[in-house]
Motif scaffolding. Structure first.
Motif, short mmCIF file in Angstrom:
data_model
loop_
_atom_site.label_atom_id
_atom_site.label_comp_id
_atom_site.label_asym_id
_atom_site.label_seq_id
_atom_site.Cartn_x
_atom_site.Cartn_y
_atom_site.Cartn_z
N LEU A 1 40.94 33.24 35.50
CA LEU A 1 42.37 33.02 35.74
C LEU A 1 42.99 34.21 36.45
CD1 LEU A 1 45.10 31.58 35.34
CD2 LEU A 1 45.20 32.61 33.06
N THR A 2 42.68 35.40 35.97
CA THR A 2 43.27 36.61 36.56
C THR A 2 42.89 36.75 38.03
OG1 THR A 2 43.18 37.69 34.39
CG2 THR A 2 43.48 39.10 36.32
N SER B 1 50.70 32.81 33.08
CA SER B 1 49.38 33.47 33.06
C SER B 1 49.31 34.51 31.95
CB SER B 1 49.10 34.12 34.41
OG SER B 1 49.16 33.16 35.44
N GLY C 1 44.33 29.45 38.31
CA GLY C 1 45.18 30.39 39.04
C GLY C 1 45.88 29.74 40.22
N TYR D 1 53.74 34.17 36.62
CA TYR D 1 53.23 35.36 35.93
C TYR D 1 53.39 35.21 34.41
CZ TYR D 1 53.81 37.13 40.67
OH TYR D 1 53.75 37.30 42.03
N LEU E 1 44.29 33.74 40.19
CA LEU E 1 45.72 33.84 40.45
C LEU E 1 46.03 34.94 41.46
CD1 LEU E 1 48.70 33.00 39.41
CD2 LEU E 1 48.53 35.11 38.08
#
Length: 388
Positions: A32-33, A176, A158, A173, A36
């Motif tokens: 995901l990090t 997430s 992401g 943001y 994104l």
């Protein structure tokens, strides 16, 4: 890779379900990090008039973070265990996600992306090595396939968050960061008992290149292509007439292929020669990338093509890591993962630069670069028959 009994891991009679589920969640946060941040940085810099080289330089900061932390991870894991570094890394990621939309200049994104590189690599190495050690040998490839699926799920989430919530404002943001904090709570749960780590057999990481050359090679390739694809696939589609939203969703659909196909291909890997399967998947990845220029002109076919392609490509990594986990344990296993993280950092460092150069040279430079890289990797399992 050595097959001596010194490094073999003993099969476990039972697989702890809750710890595995938590480690799968950590794997998703890694994806995901990265999923994104990569398209977000690319599109923001592109909107502000920056070219492919500046975009590539920003993407390289993630690799610098990986390379700066990787050599120290075996000692960190041996001294603190995997749990506390994972908690710290998740806290850093949540903090960076909150800071990104409020920093006054894009030049602050360079050190923030470096911090993301450090933190996400801690997630990858420690969660994957922890998972490999507590997994039963009989189901190892399937379990690692699920882990790869969760990585891909995170990669897909992401761009999906950006497509649905938009990339302007604080909403993407905050969403997430919420996922990250949930994973942090899970790692802190009382059932997360980390396995004891034995001291590594070798003191230097470079020795492990000769023990697991194929695993390290596929990690290098995976990092190159994931960094290149995350940074330039959307731009490649936009330059071929796609809208920004459709191009962003293309990246998510591609990653969904890896999510869907990992478990069935992992099941297949538990029942046949893994080296032969890796060769077949490598050839398919090489030839499949050559079809991208045809698919990109027809959106429905492009979605199908990249869905299948990424599912086949991602399974190569799953197969290689399951072999490593079946032969090594403790400090040796963490050291191999640390060595693969150096390969990951190197791949993430050179991948965007090579892809950026390729896409500047040719309209379809990105798929040609991907095909060439996959073809070169496939030579490793063909010629290194006794390695993994």
């Amino acid at each position: 890779m050595s097959s001596s009994s010194q490094g073999r891991i003993k099969p476990l009679s039972a697989t702890p379900v809750l710890p595995i589920a938590c480690l799968l969640a950590v794997g998703m946060i890694f994806g995901l990090t990265y999923g994104l941040s990569a398209p977000l940085f690319t599109l923001e810099l592109f909107d502000r008039g920056y070219g492919a080289q500046i975009i590539a330089a920003n993407a390289m900061m993630h690799a610098v973070g990986v390379l700066s932390v990787a050599p120290f991870l075996p000692r960190i894991a041996a001294h603190f265990g995997p749990r506390r570094p994972l908690v710290l890394a998740l806290g850093v990621i949540a903090s960076v996600l909150v800071l990104l939309p409020v920093v006054p200049s894009i030049w602050f994104w360079f050190p923030l992306r470096l911090a993301l590189g450090c933190a996400t690599e801690i997630l990858l190495i420690l969660s994957e090595s922890w998972l490999n050690q507590i997994t039963a040998d009989q189901t190892r490839t399937r379990t690692m396939g699920l882990y790869s699926s969760m990585l891909s799920l995170g990669f897909a989430l992401g761009p999906l968050i950006l497509a649905v919530a938009g990339r302007h404002g604080f909403t993407p943001y905050a969403i997430s960061a919420g996922f990250v904090l949930t994973a942090l709570v899970l790692v802190c749960m009382p059932w997360m008992h980390a396995p004891a780590l034995k001291r590594a057999t070798h003191s230097g990481l470079w020795r492990y290149i000769t023990l697991a050359p194929i695993a390290i090679g596929i990690t290098l390739l995976m990092a190159m292509l994931e960094a290149a694809g995350s940074s330039f696939l959307t731009l490649y589609a936009i330059r071929n007439g796609w809208t920004e939203q459709a191009a962003t969703l293309l990246l998510s659909v591609m990653l969904l292929g890896a999510i869907t196909l990992q478990f069935p291909l992992g099941w297949l890997g538990d029942r046949m020669n893994r080296r032969h399967l890796m060769i077949g998947l490598g050839v398919a990845s090489c030839l499949g990338a050559l079809l991208w220029p045809l698919g990109i002109t027809h959106q429905p076919w492009a979605y199908v093509l990249l869905f299948v392609w990424d599912g086949l490509f991602a399974a190569i990594y799953t197969l290689a890591m399951s072999v490593v986990g079946s032969r090594f344990s403790g400090g040796d296993l963490v050291s191999i993962y640390a060595t693969t993280s150096v390969a990951w950092g190197l791949g993430a460092f050179i991948g965007p630069e090579m892809a950026g150069t390729a896409i500047d040279i040719s309209r379809h430079g990105l798929p040609y670069f991907v095909s060439l890289a996959c073809g070169l990797f496939t030579l490793l399992p063909i010629f290194l028959r006794k390695s993994a």
